[in-house]
Design an enzyme around this catalytic site. Structure first.
Site, short mmCIF file in Angstrom:
data_model
loop_
_atom_site.label_atom_id
_atom_site.label_comp_id
_atom_site.label_asym_id
_atom_site.label_seq_id
_atom_site.Cartn_x
_atom_site.Cartn_y
_atom_site.Cartn_z
N THR A 185 0.90 -1.29 -0.03
CA THR A 185 0.11 0.11 0.08
C THR A 185 1.10 1.33 -0.09
O THR A 185 1.92 1.13 0.50
CB THR A 185 -0.96 -0.16 1.24
OG1 THR A 185 -1.86 -1.24 1.12
CG2 THR A 185 -1.44 1.07 1.58
N ARG A 213 -14.89 -6.49 -0.23
CA ARG A 213 -14.09 -6.23 1.09
C ARG A 213 -13.70 -4.76 0.96
O ARG A 213 -13.14 -4.35 -0.20
CB ARG A 213 -13.01 -7.11 1.43
CG ARG A 213 -12.28 -6.78 2.68
CD ARG A 213 -10.48 -6.55 2.34
NE ARG A 213 -9.99 -6.31 3.64
CZ ARG A 213 -8.84 -5.51 3.63
NH1 ARG A 213 -8.53 -4.99 2.38
NH2 ARG A 213 -8.07 -5.31 4.72
N GLY A 215 -11.30 -2.01 2.90
CA GLY A 215 -10.21 -2.01 3.95
C GLY A 215 -10.27 -0.83 4.61
O GLY A 215 -11.25 -0.16 4.56
N ASP A 216 -9.33 -0.69 5.24
CA ASP A 216 -9.28 1.08 6.30
C ASP A 216 -8.70 1.91 5.36
O ASP A 216 -9.06 3.26 5.31
CB ASP A 216 -8.17 0.83 7.12
CG ASP A 216 -6.88 0.34 6.57
OD1 ASP A 216 -6.48 -0.46 5.43
OD2 ASP A 216 -5.69 1.14 7.33
N THR A 235 -0.87 1.89 7.11
CA THR A 235 -0.67 0.86 6.27
C THR A 235 -0.72 -0.46 7.33
O THR A 235 -0.10 -0.39 8.36
CB THR A 235 0.49 0.57 5.33
OG1 THR A 235 0.68 -0.65 4.67
CG2 THR A 235 1.85 0.99 6.08
N GLY A 236 -1.34 -1.51 6.79
CA GLY A 236 -1.46 -2.67 7.66
C GLY A 236 -2.62 -3.56 7.42
O GLY A 236 -3.25 -3.34 6.33
N GLY A 238 -6.03 -3.95 7.46
CA GLY A 238 -7.02 -2.91 7.59
C GLY A 238 -7.85 -3.12 8.48
O GLY A 238 -8.50 -2.00 9.18
N1 ASP Z 1 -4.47 -1.47 4.98
C1 ASP Z 1 -4.57 -2.26 3.54
C2 ASP Z 1 -5.75 -3.02 3.61
O1 ASP Z 1 -5.94 -3.59 4.61
C3 ASP Z 1 -3.49 -3.16 3.32
C4 ASP Z 1 -2.12 -2.57 3.52
O2 ASP Z 1 -1.79 -1.57 4.32
O3 ASP Z 1 -0.83 -3.42 3.28
O4 ASP Z 1 -6.38 -2.95 2.56
#
Ligand code: ASP
Length: 332
Positions: A185, A213, A215-216, A235-236, A238
């Site tokens: 991301t 889906r 995400g965040d 990032t992470g 989500g």
């Molecule tokens: N946050 C992103 C998601 O959950 C993924 C990522 O940041 O790697 O879609």
């Protein structure tokens, strides 16, 4: 004073094992962006909002990052992209969810921010809005890369549970699928010379995510937040960032904690952790404090401040002068 910070995703467990063959390309992309946009931001040629938009657009074009071209593949082997953007001065925001054909999802989010209503558009309606406003539309084949296809196949064969969530230890952040494919991301935060803040984040999500889906990343307050005091991009995994309103929580912690940005970000990462959330945050405060913490093995990151560029992947950092792009970076 002007500052621009970028991330290219976070992931992995354990100690960082050093650069992969593909990492120099990722760092070079960040360096190019910082080298180009940093001085323009400092000179007042572009504002914080334009800087984060241009930065994220460039990263969406880099196939090694998980955004725009090179986005990870969902369970059905298609690409669904999310992006959001926010400016601090009036908390104007724009967001697109699950777009499939817009080359630069962040520019579509930027257009929504500029129009002022609505804040979010989803799927086909978001692509149609982008197309109507002259944004380039591309085919699935253009967005998909061989690397992502291979990564999807690996997920498909090894991870029998499509749609991993934060509750699942096997959650598939894209770095976790093997170092060689590690990438992520993208996000940017900026402070311009007029004191304006802005934040932007863009992603293809997580490999093997279920269709539909969200995400965040496109959720204002979860993956992206910006108010007059702070700009944040996360990032992470989500789902954990959604459940903690992580990006907004940085602003809350900053207010409650007498303005210590690094501490505010660390506190939020600690809040995310028990929910299975792993990842990183980039943030800039109004006073020019910068925090780039992560709790994973790595977070691709870059910073332009006072004429200097710094990049990093694991816990190390590389410095270079903007005028010596590609040299003196500590890179092999
Ligand atoms: N946050 C992103 C998601 O959950 C993924 C990522 O940041 O790697 O879609």
């Amino acid at each position: 004073m002007a500052i621009l910070a970028l991330h290219g995703g976070a992931g992995g467990d354990g100690p960082w094992r050093g650069m992969t063959a593909l990492d120099p390309q990722r760092l070079a992309c960040m360096e190019r962006i910082l080298h180009d946009l940093g001085p323009r931001l400092e000179a007042g040629e572009i504002n914080a909002l334009e800087a984060v938009t241009l930065a994220v657009e460039s990263m969406e074009d880099e196939p090694l990052y998980n955004a725009g071209r090179g986005s990870v593949l969902a369970a059905d082997e298609r690409v669904y992209m999310d992006a959001s953007i926010m400016q601090g001065s009036d908390q104007a925001a724009g967001s697109v969810v699950n777009v499939e054909s817009t080359r630069h999802p962040i520019r579509a989010a930027h257009l929504l921010l500029k129009e002022g209503w609505p804040v979010m558009l989803n799927a086909a309606a978001a692509d149609a809005f982008a197309e109507k406003n002259g944004l380039e539309q591309v085919d699935l084949d253009w967005l998909k890369t061989d690397l992502r296809q291979a990564q999807w196949a690996k997920w498909h064969n090894e991870k029998s549970r499509p749609g991993s969530t934060d509750e699942d230890d096997e959650a598939v952040l894209d770095h976790d699928l093997g170092e060689a494919e590690g990438m992520g991301t993208v996000g940017a935060v900026a402070l311009d010379s007029s004191g304006n803040l802005a934040a932007a984040t863009s992603t293809g999500g997580m490999t093997g995510k279920p269709i539909g889906r969200i995400g965040d990343t496109p959720i204002i307050g979860a993956g992206t937040w910006c108010d007059p005091s702070v700009a944040v991009s996360c990032t992470g995994v989500g789902e954990a960032f959604i459940r903690t309103c992580a990006a907004h929580e940085v602003a809350v912690q900053l207010r409650n904690d007498s303005g210590n940005l690094a501490k505010a970000c660390d506190t939020v990462l600690e809040m995310v952790k028990p929910m299975g959330g792993r990842g990183g945050i980039i943030a800039i405060s109004r006073s020019g404090e910068v925090a780039l913490p992560f709790q994973t093995m790595l977070m691709y990151r870059g910073l332009w401040r006072a004429g200097r560029i710094t990049t990093g992947i694991g816990n190390e950092e590389y410095s270079s002068k903007p005028t010596t792009l590609g040299q003196n970076t500590g890179l092999p």
